[in-house]
Enzyme design. Structure first.
Site, PDB file in Angstrom:
ATOM      1  N   HIS A   1       5.936  -5.568  13.109  1.00 37.11           N
ATOM      2  CA  HIS A   1       4.718  -4.959  12.924  1.00 37.11           C
ATOM      3  C   HIS A   1       3.773  -5.710  12.050  1.00 37.11           C
ATOM      4  O   HIS A   1       4.434  -6.521  11.248  1.00 37.11           O
ATOM      5  CB  HIS A   1       5.005  -3.557  12.189  1.00 37.11           C
ATOM      6  CG  HIS A   1       5.652  -3.763  10.849  1.00 37.11           C
ATOM      7  ND1 HIS A   1       4.920  -3.662   9.457  1.00 37.11           N
ATOM      8  CD2 HIS A   1       6.939  -4.078  10.290  1.00 37.11           C
ATOM      9  CE1 HIS A   1       5.716  -3.956   8.542  1.00 37.11           C
ATOM     10  NE2 HIS A   1       7.012  -4.373   8.848  1.00 37.11           N
TER      11      HIS A   1
ATOM     12  N   CYS B   1      11.625  -3.030  12.038  1.00 40.00           N
ATOM     13  CA  CYS B   1      11.766  -3.660  10.532  1.00 40.00           C
ATOM     14  C   CYS B   1      11.905  -2.164   9.753  1.00 40.00           C
ATOM     15  O   CYS B   1      11.860  -1.337  10.099  1.00 40.00           O
ATOM     16  CB  CYS B   1      10.375  -3.984  10.278  1.00 40.00           C
ATOM     17  SG  CYS B   1      10.368  -4.729   8.264  1.00 40.00           S
TER      18      CYS B   1
ATOM     19  N   ARG C   1       6.910   2.489   6.882  1.00 41.59           N
ATOM     20  CA  ARG C   1       5.853   2.876   7.702  1.00 41.59           C
ATOM     21  C   ARG C   1       6.132   2.947   9.159  1.00 41.59           C
ATOM     22  O   ARG C   1       5.615   3.384   9.998  1.00 41.59           O
ATOM     23  CB  ARG C   1       4.707   2.376   7.302  1.00 41.59           C
ATOM     24  CG  ARG C   1       4.179   2.342   5.789  1.00 41.59           C
ATOM     25  CD  ARG C   1       3.463   1.389   5.675  1.00 41.59           C
ATOM     26  NE  ARG C   1       3.751   0.072   5.547  1.00 41.59           N
ATOM     27  CZ  ARG C   1       3.179  -0.929   5.161  1.00 41.59           C
ATOM     28  NH1 ARG C   1       1.763  -0.984   4.825  1.00 41.59           N
ATOM     29  NH2 ARG C   1       3.911  -2.241   4.945  1.00 41.59           N
TER      30      ARG C   1
ATOM     31  N   ASP D   1      10.671  -1.495   7.048  1.00 40.92           N
ATOM     32  CA  ASP D   1       9.431  -0.746   6.414  1.00 40.92           C
ATOM     33  C   ASP D   1       9.265   0.628   6.646  1.00 40.92           C
ATOM     34  O   ASP D   1       9.676   1.085   7.725  1.00 40.92           O
ATOM     35  CB  ASP D   1       8.328  -1.663   7.172  1.00 40.92           C
ATOM     36  CG  ASP D   1       6.923  -1.286   6.340  1.00 40.92           C
ATOM     37  OD1 ASP D   1       6.739  -0.088   6.338  1.00 40.92           O
ATOM     38  OD2 ASP D   1       6.374  -2.286   5.904  1.00 40.92           O
TER      39      ASP D   1
ATOM     40  N   CYS E   1       3.820  -7.041   7.840  1.00 41.37           N
ATOM     41  CA  CYS E   1       5.134  -7.081   7.849  1.00 41.37           C
ATOM     42  C   CYS E   1       5.384  -7.764   6.401  1.00 41.37           C
ATOM     43  O   CYS E   1       4.982  -9.184   6.240  1.00 41.37           O
ATOM     44  CB  CYS E   1       5.993  -7.590   8.815  1.00 41.37           C
ATOM     45  SG  CYS E   1       7.853  -7.484   8.532  1.00 41.37           S
TER      46      CYS E   1
HETATM   47 CO    CO Z   1       8.104  -5.409   7.947  1.00 42.36          CO
END
Ligand code: CO
Length: 218
Positions: free
Chosen positions: A103, A47, A51, A49, A106
């Site tokens: 994750h 992803c 993090r 993202d 998400c």
């Molecule tokens: Co995500």
């Protein structure tokens, strides 16, 4: 450029200089070797993202992982970007492993579970709603909202593993060489741990090929 941005970019370039110095201190030929080419053994689909820092959380070094990231780690059937990455990684780089890593927490998966119009994101998130529809019986039976959310994250990872298996480049390579293997993982940012979903891609390949057999010649 305001002062705040100025200091942010100054920091970035300072960090880069320190990183270069650190690498050279250990191996003076580090960048000469890096520039000679790549031979990664893993394709990582994760992803976007901020993090989910693919290399950092796996302790991977430059050159070790071919990486594709998008919202909710999707390998869509009409996504020229993701499919080109899969094609090149398996067909040319001949990676030994494909990892789809979702994750918990998400945002894309969460958005797909809510009744809202997100404009351009609608068709993207629809791919996750399609995963929900495929597994509606299981998901609606989960009464706890957080558990249902976590489970959809896992099911989306499995579905994207299946999407990798559907490609001609994967079927051709696997039937010829027995590689690459396909893995579904979830990063749990609440603990920092990687969770292996133990996706049985060999059994799934057989099932998938009942419908998605592309008659790939070896
Ligand atoms: Co995500």
């Amino acid at each position: 450029m305001n002062g705040q941005q100025d200091s942010f970019f100054k920091q970035v370039f300072d960090n880069n200089r320190k990183w270069v110095a650190g690498k050279l201190a250990v191996n003076p030929a580090y960048f000469e070797q890096l520039a000679q080419g790549q031979n990664p053994e893993i394709l990582f689909v994760g992803c976007s993202d901020s993090r989910v820092t693919a290399e950092e959380l796996m302790g991977a070094n430059p050159g070790e992982m071919f990486v594709h990231r998008n919202i909710s780690n999707i390998v869509g059937s009409a996504d020229l970007n993701a499919l080109s990455v899969v094609e090149y990684a398996i067909g040319t780089l001949k990676v030994k492993h494909v990892v789809v890593c979702g994750h918990y927490g998400c945002g894309g998966v969460k958005a797909a579970m809510q009744a809202q119009d997100l404009g351009l994101l609608n068709p993207w998130l629809r791919q996750i709603r399609d995963v929900y529809r495929l597994h509606k019986a299981e998901l609606t039976a989960i009464t706890d909202g957080q558990e249902r959310y976590d489970r959809l994250v896992e099911l989306n990872v499995e579905e994207q593993c299946i999407n990798v298996i559907k490609t001609a480049v994967f079927q051709r390579a696997y039937l010829r060489d027995g590689l690459p293997t396909v893995h579904g993982w979830v990063f749990d940012m609440r603990t920092g741990e990687l969770v292996d979903l133990n996706f049985d891609f060999v059994a799934k390949l057989e099932e998938v090929r009942q419908i998605y057999d592309l008659g790939t010649s070896l």
